[in-house]
Design a protein around this motif. Structure first.
Motif, PDB file in Angstrom:
ATOM      1  N   ALA A 211       4.565  15.809  10.235  1.00  0.00           N
ATOM      2  CA  ALA A 211       5.283  17.067  10.012  1.00  0.00           C
ATOM      3  C   ALA A 211       4.498  18.273  10.505  1.00  0.00           C
ATOM      4  CB  ALA A 211       5.590  17.232   8.532  1.00  0.00           C
ATOM      5  N   ASP A 212       3.242  18.055  10.906  1.00  0.00           N
ATOM      6  CA  ASP A 212       2.353  19.144  11.294  1.00  0.00           C
ATOM      7  C   ASP A 212       2.250  20.177  10.177  1.00  0.00           C
ATOM      8  OD1 ASP A 212       0.541  20.409  12.949  1.00  0.00           O
ATOM      9  OD2 ASP A 212       2.063  21.577  14.000  1.00  0.00           O
ATOM     10  N   GLU A 213       2.063  19.664   8.958  1.00  0.00           N
ATOM     11  CA  GLU A 213       1.910  20.499   7.775  1.00  0.00           C
ATOM     12  C   GLU A 213       0.494  20.348   7.219  1.00  0.00           C
ATOM     13  OE1 GLU A 213       3.952  22.576   6.382  1.00  0.00           O
ATOM     14  OE2 GLU A 213       5.877  22.135   7.342  1.00  0.00           O
ATOM     15  N   PRO A 214      -0.087  21.401   6.673  1.00  0.00           N
ATOM     16  CA  PRO A 214      -1.417  21.262   6.069  1.00  0.00           C
ATOM     17  C   PRO A 214      -1.363  20.350   4.847  1.00  0.00           C
ATOM     18  CG  PRO A 214      -0.480  23.414   5.554  1.00  0.00           C
ATOM     19  CD  PRO A 214       0.440  22.775   6.551  1.00  0.00           C
ATOM     20  N   ALA A 215      -2.491  19.722   4.549  1.00  0.00           N
ATOM     21  CA  ALA A 215      -2.608  18.860   3.364  1.00  0.00           C
ATOM     22  C   ALA A 215      -3.857  19.293   2.611  1.00  0.00           C
ATOM     23  CB  ALA A 215      -2.686  17.396   3.770  1.00  0.00           C
TER      24      ALA A 215
ATOM     25  N   ILE B  71       0.882  -1.162   0.000  1.00  0.00           N
ATOM     26  CA  ILE B  71       0.000   0.000   0.000  1.00  0.00           C
ATOM     27  C   ILE B  71       0.921   1.214   0.000  1.00  0.00           C
ATOM     28  CG2 ILE B  71      -1.824   1.248   1.212  1.00  0.00           C
ATOM     29  CD1 ILE B  71      -2.755  -1.485   0.293  1.00  0.00           C
ATOM     30  N   THR B  72       0.858   2.044  -1.043  1.00  0.00           N
ATOM     31  CA  THR B  72       1.895   3.074  -1.221  1.00  0.00           C
ATOM     32  C   THR B  72       1.562   4.405  -0.547  1.00  0.00           C
ATOM     33  OG1 THR B  72       1.011   3.939  -3.305  1.00  0.00           O
ATOM     34  CG2 THR B  72       2.508   2.050  -3.446  1.00  0.00           C
ATOM     35  N   GLY B  73       0.882   4.359   0.597  1.00  0.00           N
ATOM     36  CA  GLY B  73       0.590   5.592   1.313  1.00  0.00           C
ATOM     37  C   GLY B  73      -0.682   6.269   0.838  1.00  0.00           C
ATOM     38  N   ASP B  74      -1.050   7.352   1.534  1.00  0.00           N
ATOM     39  CA  ASP B  74      -2.309   8.067   1.277  1.00  0.00           C
ATOM     40  C   ASP B  74      -3.498   7.121   1.345  1.00  0.00           C
ATOM     41  OD1 ASP B  74      -0.809  10.352   0.989  1.00  0.00           O
ATOM     42  OD2 ASP B  74      -1.601  10.901  -0.964  1.00  0.00           O
ATOM     43  N   PHE B  75      -3.562   6.348   2.421  1.00  0.00           N
ATOM     44  CA  PHE B  75      -4.720   5.490   2.641  1.00  0.00           C
ATOM     45  C   PHE B  75      -5.759   6.182   3.509  1.00  0.00           C
ATOM     46  CE2 PHE B  75      -0.967   4.223   5.046  1.00  0.00           C
ATOM     47  CZ  PHE B  75      -1.365   4.383   6.363  1.00  0.00           C
TER      48      PHE B  75
ATOM     49  N   ASP C  80      -8.170  21.711   4.195  1.00  0.00           N
ATOM     50  CA  ASP C  80      -6.992  21.155   4.850  1.00  0.00           C
ATOM     51  C   ASP C  80      -7.385  19.788   5.397  1.00  0.00           C
ATOM     52  OD1 ASP C  80      -4.822  20.428   6.360  1.00  0.00           O
ATOM     53  OD2 ASP C  80      -4.775  22.250   7.591  1.00  0.00           O
ATOM     54  N   GLN C  81      -7.022  18.744   4.677  1.00  0.00           N
ATOM     55  CA  GLN C  81      -7.427  17.389   5.041  1.00  0.00           C
ATOM     56  C   GLN C  81      -6.824  16.947   6.369  1.00  0.00           C
ATOM     57  OE1 GLN C  81      -9.666  15.737   3.259  1.00  0.00           O
ATOM     58  NE2 GLN C  81      -9.773  17.304   1.667  1.00  0.00           N
ATOM     59  N   LYS C  82      -5.658  17.456   6.697  1.00  0.00           N
ATOM     60  CA  LYS C  82      -5.045  17.125   7.987  1.00  0.00           C
ATOM     61  C   LYS C  82      -5.925  17.619   9.127  1.00  0.00           C
ATOM     62  CE  LYS C  82      -1.242  18.553  11.000  1.00  0.00           C
ATOM     63  NZ  LYS C  82      -2.102  19.397  11.860  1.00  0.00           N
TER      64      LYS C  82
ATOM     65  N   HIS D 121      -0.134  12.312   2.891  1.00  0.00           N
ATOM     66  CA  HIS D 121      -1.240  12.611   3.804  1.00  0.00           C
ATOM     67  C   HIS D 121      -0.977  12.057   5.205  1.00  0.00           C
ATOM     68  CE1 HIS D 121      -4.329  14.613   1.264  1.00  0.00           C
ATOM     69  NE2 HIS D 121      -3.497  14.176   0.336  1.00  0.00           N
ATOM     70  N   GLU D 122      -0.252  10.964   5.316  1.00  0.00           N
ATOM     71  CA  GLU D 122       0.206  10.503   6.629  1.00  0.00           C
ATOM     72  C   GLU D 122       1.347  11.388   7.133  1.00  0.00           C
ATOM     73  OE1 GLU D 122      -1.984   7.695   4.456  1.00  0.00           O
ATOM     74  OE2 GLU D 122       0.108   8.146   3.933  1.00  0.00           O
ATOM     75  N   TRP D 123       2.272  11.690   6.231  1.00  0.00           N
ATOM     76  CA  TRP D 123       3.409  12.559   6.583  1.00  0.00           C
ATOM     77  C   TRP D 123       2.944  13.911   7.110  1.00  0.00           C
ATOM     78  CZ3 TRP D 123       4.280  17.093   3.689  1.00  0.00           C
ATOM     79  CH2 TRP D 123       5.444  17.810   4.028  1.00  0.00           C
ATOM     80  N   ALA D 124       1.858  14.450   6.562  1.00  0.00           N
ATOM     81  CA  ALA D 124       1.370  15.769   6.988  1.00  0.00           C
ATOM     82  C   ALA D 124       1.098  15.801   8.490  1.00  0.00           C
ATOM     83  CB  ALA D 124       0.105  16.134   6.214  1.00  0.00           C
ATOM     84  N   HIS D 125       0.594  14.708   9.040  1.00  0.00           N
ATOM     85  CA  HIS D 125       0.333  14.664  10.482  1.00  0.00           C
ATOM     86  C   HIS D 125       1.634  14.603  11.278  1.00  0.00           C
ATOM     87  CE1 HIS D 125      -4.029  14.281  10.170  1.00  0.00           C
ATOM     88  NE2 HIS D 125      -3.827  13.456   9.159  1.00  0.00           N
TER      89      HIS D 125
END
Length: 258
Positions: A94-98, A49-53, A104-106, A88-92
């Motif tokens: 890194a505390d970055e908006p997505a 699963i290549t992320g963004d799930f 902002d999906q985050k 989208h997982e990384w955004a959480h």
């Protein structure tokens, strides 16, 4: 904060088959359809699963929590089930908006967790962050395919940089950010070829960019849209024993979600 202390490239042997599934984005129904393909076969069949799930983007029911719980369960129970970090997982972490579609999906996902779990949302969210930190950024196969969520990038230095890419943390880590966010156009044919040479691979497979099921880039990269798509939905049934020299060798391995 505890960062991923294991390698950020997972390597698999050249045996059997591997299903490559991209960008589920909280689509529980699509995940169940893929689950029906691999469930019961994980003693022989590998899955990536290549992320963004997480983070539903199509204005339907957000099954992010259900998909996330299933993915975690498979990941921790089956050695053949692999999960990569997506932006989208990384955004959480890194505390970055997505931002997608003006939202902002985050922030929306964290608000959803508050509503769903009430006073227990914090511990649930922390458990998800711990899981995200376990995830590598790429997988290399023995027959020369590197699989990631997105990327590569122009100033890539060497394989060790990718192998240790999260050691500098998740926030303010520009190489990691590029591997999470870069799409075709952010890198050239020369950048891609240099990246492949430095990691010792022939072809790259990624998601992240919405296409009509499948697209090819510079003859050396395949982009898949397995759920969030501009049309059809495709996944890859990668033969780990086949000789792979360019993206054309992967085309017969593309499968369509019926």
């Amino acid at each position: 904060m505890v960062y991923n202390s294991s390698t950020d490239i997972f390597e698999v042997a050249s045996q059997g088959r591997m299903l490559v599934i991209t960008d589920i984005h909280g689509n529980l129904e699509d995940f169940k359809r893929y689950e029906s393909i691999f469930k019961g076969c994980l003693d022989q069949l590998k899955v990536v699963i290549t992320g963004d799930f997480i983070h539903e983007l199509d204005n339907n029911y957000d099954g992010s929590v259900e998909v996330l719980e299933r993915v975690k369960c498979y990941y921790h129970q089956y050695p053949n089930f692999h999960v990569l970090l997506g932006n989208h997982e990384w955004a959480h972490l890194a505390d970055e908006p997505a931002y997608k579609m003006g939202v902002d999906q985050k922030r929306a996902f964290e608000s959803y967790l508050r509503e769903r779990f009430g006073g227990k949302w914090g511990s649930k969210f922390r458990s998800y962050l711990e899981f995200f930190r376990e995830l590598p950024v790429a997988i290399k196969t023995g027959n020369g395919v590197i699989i990631s969520h997105a990327g590569p990038y122009s100033d890539f230095k060497n394989q060790e940089e990718l192998r240790n890419i999260t050691l500098a943390g998740y926030r303010g880590n520009k190489p990691l950010e590029k591997m999470m966010l870069n799409r075709p156009g952010n890198y050239s044919k020369e950048d891609l070829e240099r990246f492949l040479e430095l990691v010792g691979c022939k072809v790259m497979v990624a998601g992240h960019t919405i296409v009509d099921g499948v697209d090819t880039v510079y003859g050396k990269q395949m982009i898949l849209s397995s759920s969030l798509s501009s049309g059809r939905k495709a996944y890859l049934e990668l033969d780990l024993e086949a000789e792979i020299n360019d993206v054309e060798d992967l085309i017969p391995m593309v499968r369509w979600l019926e």
